[in-house]
Design a protein around this motif. Sequence first.
Motif, PDB file in Angstrom:
ATOM      1  N   SER A 162      -5.055  -7.427 -15.413  1.00  0.00           N
ATOM      2  CA  SER A 162      -6.192  -7.279 -14.505  1.00  0.00           C
ATOM      3  C   SER A 162      -5.944  -8.092 -13.241  1.00  0.00           C
ATOM      4  O   SER A 162      -5.680  -9.302 -13.319  1.00  0.00           O
ATOM      5  CB  SER A 162      -7.485  -7.746 -15.187  1.00  0.00           C
ATOM      6  N   PHE A 163      -6.082  -7.440 -12.062  1.00  0.00           N
ATOM      7  CA  PHE A 163      -5.714  -8.072 -10.799  1.00  0.00           C
ATOM      8  C   PHE A 163      -6.627  -7.589  -9.674  1.00  0.00           C
ATOM      9  O   PHE A 163      -7.115  -6.458  -9.695  1.00  0.00           O
ATOM     10  CB  PHE A 163      -4.264  -7.736 -10.428  1.00  0.00           C
ATOM     11  N   TYR A 164      -6.803  -8.456  -8.663  1.00  0.00           N
ATOM     12  CA  TYR A 164      -7.553  -8.090  -7.470  1.00  0.00           C
ATOM     13  C   TYR A 164      -6.657  -7.680  -6.309  1.00  0.00           C
ATOM     14  O   TYR A 164      -7.073  -6.889  -5.463  1.00  0.00           O
ATOM     15  CB  TYR A 164      -8.443  -9.254  -7.016  1.00  0.00           C
ATOM     16  N   PHE A 165      -5.468  -8.236  -6.232  1.00  0.00           N
ATOM     17  CA  PHE A 165      -4.644  -8.036  -5.043  1.00  0.00           C
ATOM     18  C   PHE A 165      -3.584  -6.973  -5.280  1.00  0.00           C
ATOM     19  O   PHE A 165      -2.895  -6.962  -6.301  1.00  0.00           O
ATOM     20  CB  PHE A 165      -3.999  -9.355  -4.627  1.00  0.00           C
ATOM     21  N   GLN A 166      -3.440  -6.085  -4.303  1.00  0.00           N
ATOM     22  CA  GLN A 166      -2.503  -4.988  -4.450  1.00  0.00           C
ATOM     23  C   GLN A 166      -1.058  -5.473  -4.576  1.00  0.00           C
ATOM     24  O   GLN A 166      -0.230  -4.801  -5.186  1.00  0.00           O
ATOM     25  CB  GLN A 166      -2.659  -4.014  -3.285  1.00  0.00           C
ATOM     26  N   GLY A 167      -0.768  -6.650  -4.026  1.00  0.00           N
ATOM     27  CA  GLY A 167       0.560  -7.210  -4.189  1.00  0.00           C
ATOM     28  C   GLY A 167       0.898  -7.518  -5.636  1.00  0.00           C
ATOM     29  O   GLY A 167       2.072  -7.480  -6.037  1.00  0.00           O
ATOM     30  N   ASP A 168      -0.131  -7.815  -6.447  1.00  0.00           N
ATOM     31  CA  ASP A 168       0.082  -8.052  -7.873  1.00  0.00           C
ATOM     32  C   ASP A 168       0.174  -6.752  -8.655  1.00  0.00           C
ATOM     33  O   ASP A 168       0.709  -6.723  -9.766  1.00  0.00           O
ATOM     34  CB  ASP A 168      -1.076  -8.887  -8.446  1.00  0.00           C
ATOM     35  N   ILE A 169      -0.367  -5.685  -8.085  1.00  0.00           N
ATOM     36  CA  ILE A 169      -0.448  -4.408  -8.794  1.00  0.00           C
ATOM     37  C   ILE A 169       0.759  -3.515  -8.518  1.00  0.00           C
ATOM     38  O   ILE A 169       1.236  -2.805  -9.399  1.00  0.00           O
ATOM     39  CB  ILE A 169      -1.753  -3.688  -8.386  1.00  0.00           C
ATOM     40  N   MET A 170       1.304  -3.574  -7.314  1.00  0.00           N
ATOM     41  CA  MET A 170       2.297  -2.597  -6.884  1.00  0.00           C
ATOM     42  C   MET A 170       3.603  -2.660  -7.674  1.00  0.00           C
ATOM     43  O   MET A 170       4.358  -1.686  -7.696  1.00  0.00           O
ATOM     44  CB  MET A 170       2.598  -2.783  -5.396  1.00  0.00           C
ATOM     45  N   THR A 171       3.872  -3.770  -8.354  1.00  0.00           N
ATOM     46  CA  THR A 171       5.105  -3.863  -9.154  1.00  0.00           C
ATOM     47  C   THR A 171       4.894  -3.405 -10.583  1.00  0.00           C
ATOM     48  O   THR A 171       5.840  -3.419 -11.379  1.00  0.00           O
ATOM     49  CB  THR A 171       5.629  -5.310  -9.159  1.00  0.00           C
ATOM     50  N   ARG A 172       3.662  -2.992 -10.914  1.00  0.00           N
ATOM     51  CA  ARG A 172       3.339  -2.540 -12.265  1.00  0.00           C
ATOM     52  C   ARG A 172       2.994  -1.050 -12.248  1.00  0.00           C
ATOM     53  O   ARG A 172       2.844  -0.447 -11.188  1.00  0.00           O
ATOM     54  CB  ARG A 172       2.169  -3.362 -12.823  1.00  0.00           C
TER      55      ARG A 172
END
Length: 462
Positions: free
Chosen positions: A193-203
């Motif tokens: 679970s993440f708020y920032f797209q930088g944390d999401i884009m690698t998943r």
Amino acid sequence: MNDIAVTNDIALTEFVAATAAKFDMPGISVGIWVDGREIIANHGVTSTENPVPVTEHTIFSIGSTSKTFTATALMRLVAEGKVDLAAPVRTYVPELRLLDEEHAAAITVQQVLNHTAGLEWNIINNTGEGEDGLAAFVASLAELPLIGKPGERASYSQAGFNLLGRVIENVTGQPFEQVIVETVLEPVGLHESFYFQGDIMTRRFSAGHERQADGTLEVCRSWKGTRANNPGGGLGTTVSDLLRWGRFHLGDGRTESGETLLPAALLHRMQQPTVTLRASALADAFGLCWMLRDVDGVRTVGHGGSVFGQFTEFQLVPERNFAIAIVSNASPDGVPANQAILRWALEHYLGVVDRDPEPLPFDADRVAELLGGYEIDAMTATFLVEDGNLFLECKVKPEIRAAAPESEIPQDHPPFPVGLLPDDEYIITAGSFQGQRGFLSRNDRGEIIGLDLAGRLFTRSA
């Protein structure tokens, strides 16, 4: 709970596949907690442009379901004696200014939590991605329309929950997202679970899709709103994490490690009705954030969400220790697709049947009285008659559409057929929002002055 077995159910898998085909959904993920086990069904792909299979670990943007995380973090501050639900919001956000000074001074934390603060739905603005985004958004609330006195009525407000994010920031002295991670996500074990797209884009993550006028689906170029909308709708998460989140809220406030995250009394207080809703498909009542419905004699607790072509349905049935999370990735039919799966699951696993009320025969006198336009800050809603049938046409205001990239604004729907119910209530009878209910508001002279739609008050246009 770390060793919970994940199982498949052929009937669920087949129903999800059939629903995806019926509504032309690129991808759907469904998770159910029932009888002490998790049941998972996944179908389709994350994106029509980059088709990766959807799994229970695919991150979806869950929109307003994010509010349940904000509310839980706030209740932790209540448990610690740092926030009083009955206190004016200005106790914690002294910089708050609204169009009416008495209104700004009067609204309480609880009234924001249960959408009775008298705040319009939202302000469409972009205050940047920096740590001052929420502060700047709260400063802009001086322009937010007010729809009633504090405590007078419920009207769903995104702006209100973003304001609660600023309460959390001011009380803790930390950025909102950091507080949620440290006090909610990490303790509950929500590692997807993440708020920032930088944390999401690698998943592995899902892209939303928007159906075009020619019927084709186009990938949405926006994934989530601005940082100031994180408290009300900015979390990305997975079905796996949502089920873990559901099990936490079905419990006694302790995490899997035995730590008390929230006293049981406060956790359960969130699920108790604080204000009743009339003729709403959202709920029969608001708790503290949660939407509460009685379905076939059983109480449900939940909160849906939608953003940029992605849709979430998240429901708990506390007395049956049941939770369901459904995410899909195409607009507008993610709503009926999710609803169809939810209703099937409630009936299949619990024997609980959810049915829409039958509308009354067409009444020309009643219809004539309500015809015309209604509006909120971003949309208009118009009752009209065609060929002897009543329709409700909902459109994004031209100035809102013109001010944003086309990919960020959903296509307008064709007019929805509507049936009238007793006591100034109505129901949408077909289309992507079939089953959506609402009602008309009157003044002291009995004149219709407003339309309640999706929990929001649209005021009658001049």
